[in-house]
Motif scaffolding. Structure first.
Motif, PDB file in Angstrom:
ATOM      1  N   PRO A 191       0.943  -8.077 -16.174  1.00 14.11           N
ATOM      2  CA  PRO A 191       2.186  -8.959 -15.974  1.00 14.11           C
ATOM      3  C   PRO A 191       3.163  -8.076 -14.606  1.00 14.11           C
ATOM      4  O   PRO A 191       4.005  -8.624 -14.515  1.00 14.11           O
ATOM      5  N   MET A 192       2.789  -7.112 -14.519  1.00 13.65           N
ATOM      6  CA  MET A 192       3.476  -6.170 -13.252  1.00 13.65           C
ATOM      7  C   MET A 192       2.527  -5.782 -12.343  1.00 13.65           C
ATOM      8  O   MET A 192       1.376  -5.757 -12.561  1.00 13.65           O
ATOM      9  N   LYS A 193       3.095  -5.428 -10.829  1.00 14.69           N
ATOM     10  CA  LYS A 193       2.388  -4.843  -9.965  1.00 14.69           C
ATOM     11  C   LYS A 193       1.658  -3.490 -10.226  1.00 14.69           C
ATOM     12  O   LYS A 193       2.319  -2.633 -10.980  1.00 14.69           O
ATOM     13  N   ALA A 194       0.287  -3.107 -10.033  1.00 12.95           N
ATOM     14  CA  ALA A 194      -0.324  -1.963 -10.012  1.00 12.95           C
ATOM     15  C   ALA A 194       0.279  -1.026  -9.020  1.00 12.95           C
ATOM     16  O   ALA A 194       0.833  -1.345  -8.060  1.00 12.95           O
ATOM     17  N   ASN A 195       0.578   0.239  -9.412  1.00 14.80           N
ATOM     18  CA  ASN A 195       1.078   1.138  -8.662  1.00 14.80           C
ATOM     19  C   ASN A 195      -0.147   2.183  -7.983  1.00 14.80           C
ATOM     20  O   ASN A 195      -1.203   1.929  -8.273  1.00 14.80           O
ATOM     21  N   SER A 196       0.236   3.002  -7.028  1.00 15.81           N
ATOM     22  CA  SER A 196      -0.673   3.589  -6.275  1.00 15.81           C
ATOM     23  C   SER A 196      -1.575   4.682  -7.019  1.00 15.81           C
ATOM     24  O   SER A 196      -2.835   4.753  -6.778  1.00 15.81           O
ATOM     25  N   ILE A 197      -1.064   4.973  -8.372  1.00 18.21           N
ATOM     26  CA  ILE A 197      -1.840   5.771  -9.129  1.00 18.21           C
ATOM     27  C   ILE A 197      -3.075   4.991  -9.878  1.00 18.21           C
ATOM     28  O   ILE A 197      -4.307   5.318  -9.818  1.00 18.21           O
ATOM     29  N   ILE A 198      -2.727   3.742 -10.013  1.00 17.20           N
ATOM     30  CA  ILE A 198      -3.760   2.993 -10.789  1.00 17.20           C
ATOM     31  C   ILE A 198      -4.972   2.490  -9.816  1.00 17.20           C
ATOM     32  O   ILE A 198      -6.183   2.682  -9.900  1.00 17.20           O
ATOM     33  N   TRP A 199      -4.233   2.067  -8.489  1.00 10.96           N
ATOM     34  CA  TRP A 199      -5.353   1.664  -7.437  1.00 10.96           C
ATOM     35  C   TRP A 199      -6.234   3.051  -7.147  1.00 10.96           C
ATOM     36  O   TRP A 199      -7.249   3.035  -6.840  1.00 10.96           O
ATOM     37  N   GLY A 200      -5.434   4.297  -7.129  1.00 10.36           N
ATOM     38  CA  GLY A 200      -6.192   5.574  -6.712  1.00 10.36           C
ATOM     39  C   GLY A 200      -7.278   5.728  -7.696  1.00 10.36           C
ATOM     40  O   GLY A 200      -8.334   6.273  -7.335  1.00 10.36           O
ATOM     41  N   CYS A 201      -6.964   5.663  -8.868  1.00 10.36           N
ATOM     42  CA  CYS A 201      -8.063   5.914  -9.970  1.00 10.36           C
ATOM     43  C   CYS A 201      -9.194   4.871  -9.962  1.00 10.36           C
ATOM     44  O   CYS A 201     -10.315   5.523  -9.656  1.00 10.36           O
ATOM     45  N   LEU A 202      -8.997   3.649  -9.276  1.00 10.15           N
ATOM     46  CA  LEU A 202     -10.208   2.770  -9.202  1.00 10.15           C
ATOM     47  C   LEU A 202     -10.977   2.824  -7.905  1.00 10.15           C
ATOM     48  O   LEU A 202     -12.179   2.943  -7.596  1.00 10.15           O
ATOM     49  N   MET A 203     -10.034   3.679  -7.047  1.00 13.92           N
ATOM     50  CA  MET A 203     -10.452   3.901  -5.510  1.00 13.92           C
ATOM     51  C   MET A 203     -11.468   5.053  -5.509  1.00 13.92           C
ATOM     52  O   MET A 203     -12.718   5.138  -5.064  1.00 13.92           O
ATOM     53  N   GLY A 204     -11.161   5.920  -6.493  1.00 17.33           N
ATOM     54  CA  GLY A 204     -11.840   7.280  -6.770  1.00 17.33           C
ATOM     55  C   GLY A 204     -13.135   6.925  -7.662  1.00 17.33           C
ATOM     56  O   GLY A 204     -14.371   7.248  -7.208  1.00 17.33           O
TER      57      GLY A 204
END
Length: 478
Positions: free
Chosen positions: A395-408
């Motif tokens: 329900p909220m926008k993902a932050n850079s930490i979440i995107w960074g985990c998935l990118m890793g």
């Protein structure tokens, strides 16, 4: 003659300028006046003089206000007080203080401040009991300019050195991140009490200035003060963030001396558990935990988070089960600890189970941290589509930490499709961060897509992005 106002304060009259955040006062009175007058009419007789000992309106005011259990009841009582103009007859600050305190107690700082404005407009100056209560509301509401005006007023009426007022101003400036001003308030009073020391140490500790908090604690001891449980609560919290075990052991001795012998404080015990957990000594944390006669949700949560933080997955899960069996209801922080443990242990099914339990069994709505744990957990397991669904369903926008985990995770598994999708979002969030291009280039290179590698490098070159030494996108590689 009043002492001069410090240079960091403006000479602003509390009566001449009401902050915009409190212009709701007329609306509050309007809403109160619309409440039916039948609620307390029988309890507020207006035809009897102040000498009537049987139906003393002054006592009724105090009793009714103090007994309010929720905001609706307090609004009704205050509405009747306004309607019957009882505060015109009984205008002592005590009655106003009681109303302000009750609104603060019921987590309505905006209404508490409105009542204070009404008190000021009635021509009453605050006393040494009024200011600490109002300052607490100011801190809750973060009414910055209003707090500065209060400080100016306190100096003019000679209350700036009152122990409780001084502590209130130290807390205020600390909450605002103005630690230089907090220190000035503290240092200007040479006749300091323990409450002032506790305020500055607590402010520094909560503001992320752990070393300064510990330094101030050492100064306190040099000045001959004996710390109490409030002091030690702040100091042990600061020590935990430093991760210094030797310091933690020394502070534990001080905490033991500060604890009430008849009943050790549960808050201080919880802080000790948290301190040892952050220092990596979950065995010592458990010793404190096992000796507690009474444990609350924070006690259990501190143990679970400590175990999870250091990869003790089974212990964290077992502790959570014991917590449930003990009948203690977990909160959102507890589930962050449990889900973090699942991430460290790669326990995908268990993570899904606890994530659904949080929502379905306890009615706790997942927050960004919970979603972050699930994305990290699924990404580490290579379940990219499920991780993608989690992000799209947030329900909220993902932050850079979440995107960074998935990118890793994409780099680890060489997932080009999801990697490109994540890179697009990361680039929008942090266009200045070249780490995303480096990781995306690595993903392409791992798949032998040299044309795409060259394209990414060209983009970096055109954007004049220079890799910062020692800095890259956070990944979740083990």
């Amino acid at each position: 003659m009043s002492p001069p106002i410090p240079h960091f304060l403006h000479r602003i009259s509390i009566f001449s300028q009401i902050p915009k955040c409190l212009t709701i006062f007329p609306h509050l009175n309007h809403s109160l006046s619309s409440i039916p007058s039948t609620y307390l009419d029988s309890q507020f007789p207006t035809n009897q003089g102040p000498q009537d000992s049987i139906h003393d309106p002054a006592k009724i005011i105090a009793t009714q206000v103090s007994n309010c259990r929720n905001l609706l009841e307090l609004n009704q009582v205050y509405a009747q007080i306004v309607r019957t103009q009882l505060l015109d007859l009984y205008s002592a600050p005590f009655h106003w203080n009681n109303i302000i305190r009750s609104y603060t107690r019921l987590d309505a700082p905006d209404k508490a401040l409105c009542v204070y404005v009404a008190m000021s407009r009635a021509g009453l100056l605050p006393d040494s009991y009024t200011l600490p209560i109002v300052l607490k509301s100011v801190c809750q509401f973060l009414a910055t300019e209003f707090g500065r005006q209060l400080h100016s007023l306190a100096i003019r009426i000679g209350l700036e050195s009152n122990e409780y007022c001084e502590s209130g101003f130290i807390n205020l400036y600390s909450k605002l991140g103005e630690f230089r001003n907090a220190r000035k308030v503290f240092e200007q009073n040479r006749d300091r009490k323990l409450g002032s020391w506790n305020a500055i140490i607590g402010g520094l500790s909560q503001g992320g200035r752990a070393k300064e908090a510990i330094g101030m604690f050492l100064e306190l001891k040099k000045c001959g003060f004996l710390p109490d449980d409030v002091t030690m609560l702040s100091v042990t919290s600061a020590s935990g963030s430093l991760g210094d075990l030797d310091l933690a052991l020394q502070l534990h001795k001080c905490a033991f001396q500060a604890m009430p012998i008849e009943k050790p404080g549960i808050l201080l015990s919880n802080s000790l558990i948290d301190m040892y957990g952050k220092c990596g000594r979950t065995d010592l944390a458990y010793k404190v935990f096992s000796r507690m006669e009474e444990r609350n949700v924070s006690s259990w949560t501190s143990m679970i988070v400590g175990y999870a933080m250091h990869g003790h997955v089974n212990e964290a899960i077992d502790c959570f089960q014991c917590m449930r069996e003990a009948g203690v209801k977990p909160n959102h922080v507890t589930f962050v600890g449990v889900l973090s443990a699942c991430v460290h242990g790669g326990a995908v099914q268990e993570g899904k189970y606890y994530f659904h339990m949080m929502k379905n069994a306890y009615g706790i709505l997942p927050q960004l941290q919970h979603y972050g744990c699930m994305v990290d957990l699924l990404g580490r397991a290579g379940l990219f589509e499920e991780a993608r669904e989690i992000i799209l369903g947030m329900p909220m926008k993902a932050n850079s930490i979440i995107w960074g985990c998935l990118m890793g995770a994409c780099e680890k598994y060489g997932n080009v499709k999801i990697g490109e999708w994540v890179a697009k979002h990361l680039q929008e969030l942090e266009p200045w961060n070249d780490g995303v291009y480096v990781v995306l280039s690595n993903i392409y290179a791992g798949r032998g897509l040299w044309k795409e590698v060259e394209m990414v490098r060209e983009v970096m070159k055109q954007s004049r992005l220079v890799k910062i030494p020692g800095y890259s996108l956070a990944t979740n590689s083990k």
